[in-house]
Design a protein around this motif. Structure first.
Motif, mmCIF file in Angstrom:
data_model
loop_
_atom_site.group_PDB
_atom_site.id
_atom_site.type_symbol
_atom_site.label_atom_id
_atom_site.label_comp_id
_atom_site.label_asym_id
_atom_site.label_seq_id
_atom_site.Cartn_x
_atom_site.Cartn_y
_atom_site.Cartn_z
ATOM 1 N N ASP A 435 0.695 -1.133 0.119
ATOM 2 C CA ASP A 435 0.170 -0.078 -0.034
ATOM 3 C C ASP A 435 1.015 1.159 0.069
ATOM 4 O O ASP A 435 1.677 1.517 1.103
ATOM 5 N N ASP A 437 0.021 4.547 0.055
ATOM 6 C CA ASP A 437 -0.450 5.455 0.987
ATOM 7 C C ASP A 437 0.071 5.157 2.612
ATOM 8 O O ASP A 437 0.605 6.058 3.025
ATOM 9 N N GLU A 438 0.281 3.939 2.740
ATOM 10 C CA GLU A 438 0.633 3.545 4.002
ATOM 11 C C GLU A 438 2.276 3.778 4.060
ATOM 12 O O GLU A 438 2.470 4.293 5.117
ATOM 13 N N HIS A 439 2.759 3.403 2.827
ATOM 14 C CA HIS A 439 4.343 3.688 2.796
ATOM 15 C C HIS A 439 4.599 5.540 3.188
ATOM 16 O O HIS A 439 5.241 5.566 3.974
ATOM 17 N N THR A 442 3.842 6.246 6.597
ATOM 18 C CA THR A 442 5.223 6.046 7.422
ATOM 19 C C THR A 442 6.503 6.848 7.228
ATOM 20 O O THR A 442 7.231 7.353 8.071
#
Ligand SMILES: O=C(O)CCC(=O)C(=O)O
Ligand SMILES: [Fe+2]
Length: 709
Positions: A435, A437-439, A442
């Protein structure tokens, strides 16, 4: 003898620096105030200076105390302060709790309340000022009645912190005559006769030096103490022994208080003193917010000119006693070795103090000045610290020692933290298929954390971090991002690109990789060819339209801007299975979507009617259309373009392209502005990035690309 008795640091943390710092500032205020009064008297700003000793402060007798008036219990007689004047020039009284109790006598002789008003001082005029101004300034007759509980409530003690600004110990007011302008004296006379007050003390100014007047004042207020410590004076003022009321008056000061020449006292809650400009941050240092604390403390110290006290670069000059000792020792040595005439130990001439100066950075301090500034600086630190003892902060040395006791640990820790946080940020890598967006979230979190530790990673640098976090499979795409100067721009492009890839090959990480690497092939029809005539790729000498080429001057119809016939286009190679990391968008499919996506490798680059297919390309920096016929408002612009993998292609012009898409039976006109004409392309490319910047929402899903205004 000068006593400085301080309560134990462990019992009253931060009390000493807090109070010393308070005194320095309230003293400065008192000089400023006196100077303003002097101007109001028509004496100019320095008219009262002569009473402050020689301005070295050596024989000054300012005093301060912190007073607790115990609450009165039912049926008990209260402890307060009887009617009196203060001795010196001006008193700055901080009423440190919300209790009423202070009363002053007005010109009619009536007692009126002077209740506490937050953030204000009550300023009393002292008897000495009344004396030297010939009654122009009337001494304030005042008293304190004990705090009484409101009905049904428990009484609490009242606190006050008066600072008594006094005059030089040796000054005899009887020797000074001040000349007031007549209009000022007229003001006094206009007041007429005023009522007698209930206060009677300090009537000796006409004959005694002010230090003695003060001592007499003490003896009169505390006869029991005087009897013990000043029996001669006691006898003089109390020939008949201890008065009944005198016993009681000692109780008045059965308060937590110590009076000395340079004032020091006791206090129950040092927090009351926290009110002047040393409180710089709304949040105090609590062991976690070191960087914020450090920045603010240093800025405040710099502004005041005391950075050198914080860093310990201004050493404390030797005290007058040390200088005298050293001189005496030197003299003895000279005597002993040369047998010459004895040398008198030289006493240093103190430079004028700068008590009222707001900026302390310019002078070489005297011993006293150094002590004051150091105390102020220490106050600056300790007032902004929540729990100095708990945090292990050293408070019993110099300001520099106090500061170093925090900084030495914290700076090392935060350097380390900063390096670690930056390393953590750099270690975050994107895995194909995961994902995005998650990256990105983070990355952003780690960026904020690193900067919070003082890493100072700029947006430009963070943009690079984002790019570096992508795997090598993304390199071709990354090549197209150099035009995006901000991290936000880069993130928008990579997010759109990853969503597109996922929508084409749902849940297939490996395929994604394949797709994104497929750009190793070119958008050119014949990328392997290179013309020996014009040196451009995509064609050979034999087919070159340029001068010297096999087809010199034989530009196709569309080249001249005529309508492109399908025949002309069918000659184009339909074998292109290697487009850039792009979705495919057909402009003539009857669908809800303006463009529909298809896997690049599964299609030919032509629509059923033979026209070139249009690809939505999240890697493309511009829109590219291959057919000249599609352009309106065409402007020639001959130059070379370059694919992400470094292959060159021709750009011949720029203009507007209009396309029609049928959505739910409705024709939708779409205009692409500023489109580049790239005749070597096997398909059209619409830049998702540009659509995005143009305010369009681009959505991938269900194998289609949806563009909405
Ligand atoms: O506590 C107060 O408010 C005033 C004290 C006072 O007048 C004094 O100590 O001289
Ligand atoms: Fe007073």
């Amino acid at each position: 003898m000068l006593y400085k008795l301080w309560p134990d640091e462990s019992l009253l943390p931060s009390f000493r620096p807090t109070f010393e710092s308070y005194l320095v500032q309230v003293e400065a205020l008192s000089y400023e105030f006196a100077s303003l009064m002097s101007e109001a008297f028509g004496l100019g700003p320095h008219g009262l200076d002569r009473f402050y000793d020689d301005m070295t402060g050596r024989t000054m007798q300012h005093r301060a105390k912190v007073v607790k008036y115990p609450a009165v219990k039912d049926g008990e007689e209260g402890q307060g302060v009887g009617p009196h004047y203060d001795a010196g020039f001006l008193t700055f009284l901080l009423q440190a709790s919300p209790h009423r109790g202070l009363q002053v006598q007005n010109l009619a002789g009536e007692w009126i309340d002077a209740p506490p008003i937050p953030d204000t001082f009550v300023v009393n005029i002292g008897k000495a000022l009344e004396f030297v101004t010939g009654g122009l300034a009337r001494a304030t007759s005042h008293r304190v009645v004990s705090p009484q509980a409101a009905l049904g409530e428990e009484a609490t003690p009242r606190y006050s912190v008066p600072f008594f600004q006094n005059i030089g110990l040796d000054v005899r007011l009887g020797e000074h005559v001040l000349e007031f302008p007549p209009e000022i004296l007229a003001l006094r006379d206009a007041r007429g006769n005023v009522a007698k007050t209930d206060s009677v003390n300090f009537s000796e100014f006409d004959r005694e030096p002010s230090g003695k007047v003060n001592l007499i004042g003490r003896v009169k207020s505390h006869p029991d103490v005087a009897q013990m410590h000043y029996p001669e004076l006691f006898k003089q003022y109390f020939p008949d022994g201890l008065p009944e009321s005198g016993k009681g008056s000692a109780r008045l000061f059965d308060l937590i208080l110590i009076l000395i020449v340079r004032p020091v006292c006791n206090i129950e809650d040092a927090g009351y003193c926290v009110m002047l400009d040393q409180r710089i941050a709304s949040e105090q240092y609590d062991g976690t917010n070191w960087l914020e604390f450090k920045t603010k403390i240093r800025a405040a110290a710099k502004q005041r000119g005391v950075l050198g006290y914080l860093d310990g670069t201004i050493p404390c000059p030797p005290s007058p006693a040390e200088v005298a000792l050293a001189a005496a020792a030197a003299a003895a040595l000279v005597q002993g070795t040369t047998k010459g005439s004895p040398t008198r130990p030289s006493t240093p001439t103190p430079s004028p103090t700068t008590f009222a100066t707001a900026y302390w950075g310019l002078t070489t301090p005297t011993y006293d000045e150094w002590q004051q500034r150091d105390a102020w600086t220490q106050g600056l630190i300790s007032l902004n610290v929540k729990n100095a003892i708990g945090l292990g902060i050293k408070l019993d040395g110099t300001a520099a020692e106090t500061y170093a006791s925090i900084a030495s640990i914290k700076d090392a820790v935060s350097d380390l933290g900063c390096i670690t946080a930056e390393a953590e940020l750099n270690a975050i890598k994107y895995n194909d298929g995961s994902d995005m967006d998650e990256h990105v979230a983070t990355l952003r979190t780690a960026w904020i954390k690193a900067n919070g530790q003082g890493a100072g990673i700029t947006d430009t640098k963070f943009r690079m971090v984002v790019l570096k976090s992508l795997p090598p499979t993304w390199l071709p795409f990354i090549g197209s991002l150099y035009a995006e100067p901000t991290s936000t721009g880069v993130i928008a492009r990579i997010s759109a690109h990853s969503k597109m890839i996922l929508s084409i090959v749902p849940g297939a990480g490996a395929s994604l990789k394949a797709l994104s690497t497929s750009t190793s092939n070119s958008k050119l029809r014949n990328p392997h060819l290179k013309c020996t005539n014009c040196s451009k790729p995509g064609h050979e000498l034999a087919t070159c339209f340029q001068k010297g080429g096999g087809k010199e001057g034989q530009f196709p119809e569309w080249w001249r801007g005529k309508k492109v016939g399908s025949a002309a286009q069918t000659t184009a190679s339909a074998t292109t299975t290697h487009v850039a990391a792009s979705a495919i968008a057909s402009t003539n499919e009857d669908s809800f979507y303006a463009f529909s996506t298809q896997h690049a490798t599964s299609v030919t680059a032509r629509n059923a009617d033979g026209s070139l297919k249009t690809f939505g390309d999240s890697a493309a920096s511009d829109h590219y259309f291959a057919a000249r016929a599609d352009f309106h408002d065409y402007v020639e612009e001959a130059r070379m373009g370059e694919t992400a993998t470094g292959e060159k292609f021709r750009i011949l012009g720029r203009g507007t392209v209009r396309k029609v898409s049928v959505v739910n039976g409705k024709r939708i006109n779409i205009s692409f502005m500023n489109v580049l004409h790239a005749p070597d392309f096997t398909h059209n490319l619409v830049s998702i990035g540009r659509l995005d910047r143009g305010g369009y929402t681009v959505q991938f899903g269900g194998g289609k690309l949806r563009v909405q205004p």
